[in-house]
Design a protein around this motif. Structure first.
Motif, PDB file in Angstrom:
ATOM      1  N   GLY A   1      -3.018 -10.286 -14.819  1.00  0.00           N
ATOM      2  CA  GLY A   1      -1.721  -9.692 -15.094  1.00  0.00           C
ATOM      3  C   GLY A   1      -0.621 -10.693 -15.354  1.00  0.00           C
ATOM      4  N   HIS A   2      -0.838 -11.946 -15.043  1.00  0.00           N
ATOM      5  CA  HIS A   2       0.212 -12.933 -15.244  1.00  0.00           C
ATOM      6  C   HIS A   2      -0.271 -14.164 -15.997  1.00  0.00           C
ATOM      7  CE1 HIS A   2      -1.870 -14.349 -11.749  1.00  0.00           C
ATOM      8  NE2 HIS A   2      -1.177 -15.457 -11.721  1.00  0.00           N
TER       9      HIS A   2
ATOM     10  N   GLU B   1       2.450  -1.142  -9.897  1.00  0.00           N
ATOM     11  CA  GLU B   1       1.440  -0.175  -9.466  1.00  0.00           C
ATOM     12  C   GLU B   1       0.640   0.272 -10.678  1.00  0.00           C
ATOM     13  OE1 GLU B   1       1.835   2.760  -6.028  1.00  0.00           O
ATOM     14  OE2 GLU B   1       2.129   4.020  -7.790  1.00  0.00           O
ATOM     15  N   PHE B   2      -0.674   0.363 -10.512  1.00  0.00           N
ATOM     16  CA  PHE B   2      -1.577   0.677 -11.613  1.00  0.00           C
ATOM     17  C   PHE B   2      -2.522   1.792 -11.192  1.00  0.00           C
ATOM     18  CE2 PHE B   2      -0.133  -3.613 -11.833  1.00  0.00           C
ATOM     19  CZ  PHE B   2       0.120  -3.840 -13.163  1.00  0.00           C
ATOM     20  N   GLU B   3      -2.671   2.792 -12.055  1.00  0.00           N
ATOM     21  CA  GLU B   3      -3.540   3.929 -11.756  1.00  0.00           C
ATOM     22  C   GLU B   3      -4.981   3.603 -12.143  1.00  0.00           C
ATOM     23  OE1 GLU B   3      -2.066   7.627 -13.209  1.00  0.00           O
ATOM     24  OE2 GLU B   3      -0.239   7.466 -12.008  1.00  0.00           O
ATOM     25  N   PHE B   4      -5.909   4.227 -11.434  1.00  0.00           N
ATOM     26  CA  PHE B   4      -7.332   4.045 -11.711  1.00  0.00           C
ATOM     27  C   PHE B   4      -8.070   5.355 -11.470  1.00  0.00           C
ATOM     28  CE2 PHE B   4      -6.800   2.890  -7.210  1.00  0.00           C
ATOM     29  CZ  PHE B   4      -7.741   3.700  -6.601  1.00  0.00           C
ATOM     30  N   GLU B   5      -9.309   5.404 -11.937  1.00  0.00           N
ATOM     31  CA  GLU B   5     -10.198   6.531 -11.666  1.00  0.00           C
ATOM     32  C   GLU B   5     -11.548   5.956 -11.275  1.00  0.00           C
ATOM     33  OE1 GLU B   5     -10.153   9.680 -14.504  1.00  0.00           O
ATOM     34  OE2 GLU B   5     -12.005  10.545 -13.736  1.00  0.00           O
ATOM     35  N   LEU B   6     -11.995   6.282 -10.072  1.00  0.00           N
ATOM     36  CA  LEU B   6     -13.256   5.763  -9.564  1.00  0.00           C
ATOM     37  C   LEU B   6     -14.434   6.332 -10.342  1.00  0.00           C
ATOM     38  CD1 LEU B   6     -12.590   6.045  -5.721  1.00  0.00           C
ATOM     39  CD2 LEU B   6     -12.527   3.975  -7.131  1.00  0.00           C
TER      40      LEU B   6
ATOM     41  N   ARG C   1      -5.331  -2.494   2.012  1.00  0.00           N
ATOM     42  CA  ARG C   1      -3.892  -2.795   2.049  1.00  0.00           C
ATOM     43  C   ARG C   1      -3.195  -2.464   0.731  1.00  0.00           C
ATOM     44  NH1 ARG C   1      -1.904  -6.079   6.076  1.00  0.00           N
ATOM     45  NH2 ARG C   1      -0.283  -6.860   4.670  1.00  0.00           N
ATOM     46  N   VAL C   2      -3.889  -2.601  -0.403  1.00  0.00           N
ATOM     47  CA  VAL C   2      -3.208  -2.483  -1.699  1.00  0.00           C
ATOM     48  C   VAL C   2      -3.421  -1.149  -2.412  1.00  0.00           C
ATOM     49  CG1 VAL C   2      -3.127  -4.973  -2.058  1.00  0.00           C
ATOM     50  CG2 VAL C   2      -5.073  -3.669  -2.957  1.00  0.00           C
ATOM     51  N   ILE C   3      -4.376  -0.347  -1.983  1.00  0.00           N
ATOM     52  CA  ILE C   3      -4.550   0.980  -2.582  1.00  0.00           C
ATOM     53  C   ILE C   3      -3.462   1.874  -2.002  1.00  0.00           C
ATOM     54  CG2 ILE C   3      -6.042   3.000  -2.839  1.00  0.00           C
ATOM     55  CD1 ILE C   3      -8.437   1.063  -2.634  1.00  0.00           C
ATOM     56  N   THR C   4      -2.593   2.366  -2.851  1.00  0.00           N
ATOM     57  CA  THR C   4      -1.444   3.147  -2.396  1.00  0.00           C
ATOM     58  C   THR C   4      -1.711   4.639  -2.371  1.00  0.00           C
ATOM     59  OG1 THR C   4      -0.552   3.199  -4.639  1.00  0.00           O
ATOM     60  CG2 THR C   4       0.226   1.436  -3.180  1.00  0.00           C
ATOM     61  N   ARG C   5      -2.692   5.071  -3.141  1.00  0.00           N
ATOM     62  CA  ARG C   5      -2.944   6.509  -3.231  1.00  0.00           C
ATOM     63  C   ARG C   5      -4.374   6.733  -3.713  1.00  0.00           C
ATOM     64  NH1 ARG C   5       0.457   6.877  -7.201  1.00  0.00           N
ATOM     65  NH2 ARG C   5      -0.682   7.489  -9.014  1.00  0.00           N
ATOM     66  N   LEU C   6      -5.007   7.758  -3.170  1.00  0.00           N
ATOM     67  CA  LEU C   6      -6.347   8.151  -3.606  1.00  0.00           C
ATOM     68  C   LEU C   6      -6.474   9.655  -3.439  1.00  0.00           C
ATOM     69  CD1 LEU C   6      -9.098   7.315  -4.687  1.00  0.00           C
ATOM     70  CD2 LEU C   6      -9.843   6.968  -2.320  1.00  0.00           C
ATOM     71  N   GLY C   7      -6.499  10.346  -4.571  1.00  0.00           N
ATOM     72  CA  GLY C   7      -6.597  11.802  -4.552  1.00  0.00           C
ATOM     73  C   GLY C   7      -5.507  12.414  -3.703  1.00  0.00           C
ATOM     74  N   THR C   8      -5.909  13.323  -2.821  1.00  0.00           N
ATOM     75  CA  THR C   8      -4.936  13.996  -1.955  1.00  0.00           C
ATOM     76  C   THR C   8      -4.941  13.433  -0.534  1.00  0.00           C
ATOM     77  OG1 THR C   8      -6.564  15.695  -1.421  1.00  0.00           O
ATOM     78  CG2 THR C   8      -5.070  16.147  -3.277  1.00  0.00           C
ATOM     79  N   LEU C   9      -5.581  12.285  -0.337  1.00  0.00           N
ATOM     80  CA  LEU C   9      -5.608  11.675   0.989  1.00  0.00           C
ATOM     81  C   LEU C   9      -4.200  11.277   1.409  1.00  0.00           C
ATOM     82  CD1 LEU C   9      -8.717   9.312   0.725  1.00  0.00           C
ATOM     83  CD2 LEU C   9      -8.581  11.535   1.860  1.00  0.00           C
ATOM     84  N   GLY C  10      -3.882  11.489   2.660  1.00  0.00           N
ATOM     85  CA  GLY C  10      -2.569  11.125   3.175  1.00  0.00           C
ATOM     86  C   GLY C  10      -2.430   9.636   3.400  1.00  0.00           C
TER      87      GLY C  10
ATOM     88  N   ALA D   1      -4.143   4.890  -7.131  1.00  0.00           N
ATOM     89  CA  ALA D   1      -3.270   3.826  -7.612  1.00  0.00           C
ATOM     90  C   ALA D   1      -3.395   2.619  -6.695  1.00  0.00           C
ATOM     91  CB  ALA D   1      -1.821   4.300  -7.660  1.00  0.00           C
ATOM     92  N   MET D   2      -3.215   1.453  -7.297  1.00  0.00           N
ATOM     93  CA  MET D   2      -3.255   0.197  -6.571  1.00  0.00           C
ATOM     94  C   MET D   2      -2.017  -0.594  -6.952  1.00  0.00           C
ATOM     95  SD  MET D   2      -6.137  -2.850  -6.774  1.00  0.00           S
ATOM     96  CE  MET D   2      -7.486  -1.768  -6.324  1.00  0.00           C
ATOM     97  N   ARG D   3      -1.396  -1.230  -5.950  1.00  0.00           N
ATOM     98  CA  ARG D   3      -0.230  -2.059  -6.230  1.00  0.00           C
ATOM     99  C   ARG D   3      -0.651  -3.515  -6.322  1.00  0.00           C
ATOM    100  NH1 ARG D   3       0.961  -4.892  -1.770  1.00  0.00           N
ATOM    101  NH2 ARG D   3       0.482  -4.014   0.266  1.00  0.00           N
ATOM    102  N   LEU D   4       0.218  -4.314  -6.896  1.00  0.00           N
ATOM    103  CA  LEU D   4      -0.027  -5.751  -6.930  1.00  0.00           C
ATOM    104  C   LEU D   4      -0.064  -6.288  -5.509  1.00  0.00           C
ATOM    105  CD1 LEU D   4       2.323  -6.933  -9.820  1.00  0.00           C
ATOM    106  CD2 LEU D   4      -0.170  -6.686  -9.882  1.00  0.00           C
TER     107      LEU D   4
END
Length: 144
Positions: free
Chosen positions: A117-118, A26-31, A79-88, A47-50
């Motif tokens: 990454g690989h 999992e990798f964090e980002f800032e838009l 499908r791969v964005i695991t989190r964005l701000g406070t969105l559920g 955050a986005m996961r592989l």
């Protein structure tokens, strides 16, 4: 370039420092601009996961992707964005309402963590036998 010594089976070869590390998935980002939700709140950090093979295959069955192949990245990123701000929940509907600059940023970020990454290989100097890693791809997208 030598990856293991002659006559040494892969199972018997000692693990390098890189091989003993845990895989970061999992990798964090800032838009650059941020996603604006219905209440007007701007969400920039996430955050986005592989991606898995399934993540890349399932969207190909989506009717929207079949009708418009450009929609593939929207479904895939959903499908791969695991989190964005406070969105559920982050899904393709979230991604399709992002600013174009944020979508482009996320597409590049996806390529960096999933393709680049690989692309490192553990090698040894043929002269001194010192082990080190080399980047097989370029340091930036499009380079080799």
């Amino acid at each position: 370039m030598r990856r293991e010594g002659p006559g040494v089976a892969a199972a018997e070869a000692p693990l390098s420092t890189a091989a003993r590390e845990t895989l970061r998935t999992e990798f964090e980002f800032e838009l650059p601009r941020g996603y604006v939700d219905e209440a007007g709140t701007v969400h920039r950090r996430g955050a986005m996961r592989l991606a898995t093979a399934r993540d890349e295959l399932v969207p190909l069955r989506d009717v929207r992707v079949r009708e418009n192949p450009a929609y593939l990245s929207v479904v895939l990123l959903g499908r791969v964005i695991t989190r964005l701000g406070t969105l559920g929940d982050v899904h393709d509907g979230t991604v399709e309402n992002m600013f174009a600059s944020d979508l482009a940023f996320l597409q590049d970020f996806y390529r960096q963590i999933n393709a680049e990454g690989h692309t490192r290989a553990a090698v040894a100097c043929p002269h001194c036998e010192q082990s080190f890693e080399v980047e097989l791809a370029g340091s930036r997208l499009g380079e080799s």
